[in-house]
Design a protein around this motif. Structure first.
Motif, short mmCIF file in Angstrom:
data_model
loop_
_atom_site.label_atom_id
_atom_site.label_comp_id
_atom_site.label_asym_id
_atom_site.label_seq_id
_atom_site.Cartn_x
_atom_site.Cartn_y
_atom_site.Cartn_z
N TYR A 105 0.82 -1.21 0.00
CA TYR A 105 0.00 0.00 0.00
C TYR A 105 0.86 1.26 0.00
O TYR A 105 0.52 2.26 -0.63
CB TYR A 105 -0.96 -0.01 1.19
CG TYR A 105 -2.07 1.01 1.09
CD1 TYR A 105 -2.89 1.07 -0.04
CD2 TYR A 105 -2.29 1.93 2.10
CE1 TYR A 105 -3.91 2.00 -0.13
CE2 TYR A 105 -3.31 2.86 2.01
CZ TYR A 105 -4.11 2.90 0.89
OH TYR A 105 -5.12 3.82 0.79
N GLN A 106 1.98 1.21 0.68
CA GLN A 106 2.92 2.33 0.68
C GLN A 106 3.37 2.63 -0.76
O GLN A 106 3.41 3.79 -1.17
CB GLN A 106 4.12 1.98 1.56
CG GLN A 106 5.14 3.08 1.70
CD GLN A 106 6.27 2.66 2.64
OE1 GLN A 106 6.69 1.50 2.67
NE2 GLN A 106 6.76 3.60 3.42
N ARG A 107 3.64 1.58 -1.53
CA ARG A 107 4.06 1.75 -2.92
C ARG A 107 2.90 2.28 -3.78
O ARG A 107 3.11 3.11 -4.66
CB ARG A 107 4.57 0.42 -3.48
CG ARG A 107 5.17 0.55 -4.85
CD ARG A 107 6.49 1.29 -4.80
NE ARG A 107 6.95 1.53 -6.15
CZ ARG A 107 7.60 2.62 -6.52
NH1 ARG A 107 7.89 3.55 -5.66
NH2 ARG A 107 7.98 2.76 -7.76
N VAL A 108 1.70 1.82 -3.51
CA VAL A 108 0.52 2.33 -4.23
C VAL A 108 0.40 3.83 -4.02
O VAL A 108 0.18 4.59 -4.97
CB VAL A 108 -0.77 1.61 -3.78
CG1 VAL A 108 -2.01 2.31 -4.33
CG2 VAL A 108 -0.74 0.15 -4.21
N ILE A 109 0.56 4.27 -2.79
CA ILE A 109 0.46 5.70 -2.48
C ILE A 109 1.58 6.48 -3.16
O ILE A 109 1.34 7.53 -3.77
CB ILE A 109 0.48 5.93 -0.95
CG1 ILE A 109 -0.79 5.36 -0.32
CG2 ILE A 109 0.63 7.41 -0.62
CD1 ILE A 109 -0.76 5.27 1.18
N THR A 111 3.15 5.88 -5.84
CA THR A 111 3.00 5.93 -7.30
C THR A 111 1.63 6.46 -7.72
O THR A 111 1.28 6.40 -8.89
CB THR A 111 3.22 4.55 -7.92
OG1 THR A 111 2.19 3.65 -7.47
CG2 THR A 111 4.60 4.00 -7.57
N ASN A 112 0.86 6.96 -6.75
CA ASN A 112 -0.49 7.46 -7.01
C ASN A 112 -1.34 6.43 -7.73
O ASN A 112 -2.09 6.72 -8.66
CB ASN A 112 -0.45 8.76 -7.80
CG ASN A 112 -1.77 9.51 -7.75
OD1 ASN A 112 -2.53 9.40 -6.78
ND2 ASN A 112 -2.06 10.26 -8.79
N GLY A 113 -1.17 5.16 -7.33
CA GLY A 113 -1.98 4.08 -7.88
C GLY A 113 -1.51 3.54 -9.21
O GLY A 113 -2.17 2.68 -9.79
N MET A 114 -0.38 4.01 -9.70
CA MET A 114 0.11 3.52 -10.99
C MET A 114 0.71 2.10 -10.86
O MET A 114 0.77 1.38 -11.83
CB MET A 114 1.16 4.47 -11.57
CG MET A 114 0.59 5.86 -11.87
SD MET A 114 -0.93 5.85 -12.87
CE MET A 114 -0.28 5.33 -14.43
N GLU A 115 1.13 1.74 -9.65
CA GLU A 115 1.65 0.38 -9.40
C GLU A 115 0.75 -0.30 -8.39
O GLU A 115 0.71 0.08 -7.23
CB GLU A 115 3.09 0.43 -8.88
CG GLU A 115 4.09 0.86 -9.92
CD GLU A 115 5.52 0.80 -9.41
OE1 GLU A 115 5.81 -0.03 -8.53
OE2 GLU A 115 6.34 1.58 -9.90
N LEU A 116 0.03 -1.28 -8.86
CA LEU A 116 -0.84 -2.05 -7.97
C LEU A 116 -0.26 -3.44 -7.80
O LEU A 116 -0.63 -4.23 -7.05
CB LEU A 116 -2.26 -2.12 -8.53
CG LEU A 116 -2.99 -0.79 -8.71
CD1 LEU A 116 -4.37 -1.03 -9.30
CD2 LEU A 116 -3.11 -0.06 -7.39
#
Length: 116
Positions: A105-109, A111-116
């Motif tokens: 979730y940290q990575r999702v935030i 990347t603004n949702g570009m990496e799920l």
């Protein structure tokens, strides 16, 4: 154009998440791929809704940290991406541990949702 056709509806999704019985491994890790899958699928649907013209203002996950279940008043069913060492009777160290979903979730935030 009628009045209803000119009204713009804004959407903010609050408290979306998954309650599950997480297991702490011997090394202290908590692998909750089921939560990552659940959240990822919801975020993908939000992206599709935005593409379809929905005015989605924001999204908040259902508890960033494990909380007491409103339905059962217990801790055994977990909701957050941060584990709290406490049992259904209130006993435990209260130590917090990041679940796999925390890093995801940290990575999702980031990347603004570009990496799920």
């Amino acid at each position: 154009m009628g009045l209803l056709a000119s009204i713009r509806i804004l959407v903010f999704i609050a408290e979306n998440g998954l309650g599950a019985y997480d297991t702490v491994e011997e090394d202290g890790s908590i692998h909750d791929d089921y939560r990552i899958t659940y959240l990822s699928q919801h975020l993908e649907q939000m992206a599709e809704a935005i593409e379809d013209g929905v005015s989605l203002l924001g999204y908040t996950m259902w508890g960033i940290i494990d909380i007491v279940s409103c339905g059962t008043i217990e801790m055994s069913k977990r909701y957050g991406v941060i584990y709290v060492d406490i049992d259904d009777t209130g006993k435990g160290s209260y130590e917090r541990k990041k679940k796999d979903s925390f890093t995801w979730y940290q990575r999702v935030i980031e990347t603004n949702g570009m990496e799920l």
